[in-house]
Write a protein that holds these residues in place. Structure first.
Motif: not given
Length: 102
Positions: A1-5, A12-21, A55-62
């Motif tokens: 799985m690629p990392p989240a962008h 706002t904060i936008r998080v994108e995750l490429l997840a085909p299939g 599973q991924v935990r993403i710390p938010l910038p704010c």
């Protein structure tokens, strides 16, 4: 799985995750003001319980306002929009907020 962008935009904060299939039902999202957690759970076989695949935990910038987070899964991409909290001195909740994916 690629990392989240993660994109830190004004307001706002936008998080994108490429997840085909996958389908939107394969995702389970939880959010705290300072962290987003993405779980990918898929069923194997008929009627079996979902298994945690990723599973991924993403710390938010704010800090985010967890009451107004939205998410969608379209065109093989999970997009999560987290409005920034207006006040940063708010107590962090002990529990995560579950996010519905549209």
């Amino acid at each position: 799985m690629p990392p989240a962008h993660i994109t830190n935009l004004p307001g706002t904060i936008r998080v994108e995750l490429l997840a085909p299939g996958l389908t939107r039902e394969d995702f389970f999202l939880c959010c705290r003001p300072d962290e987003l957690t993405i779980y990918i759970m898929q069923r194997r076989g008929n009627g079996k319980r979902p298994e945690l695949n990723y599973q991924v935990r993403i710390p938010l910038p704010c800090q985010a306002d967890v009451e107004f987070v939205s998410a969608e899964y379209r065109e093989e991409t999970l997009r999560v929009h987290l409005p920034k909290a207006k006040r940063v001195d708010v107590q962090l909740p002990a529990e995560n907020h579950q996010i519905t994916i549209y």
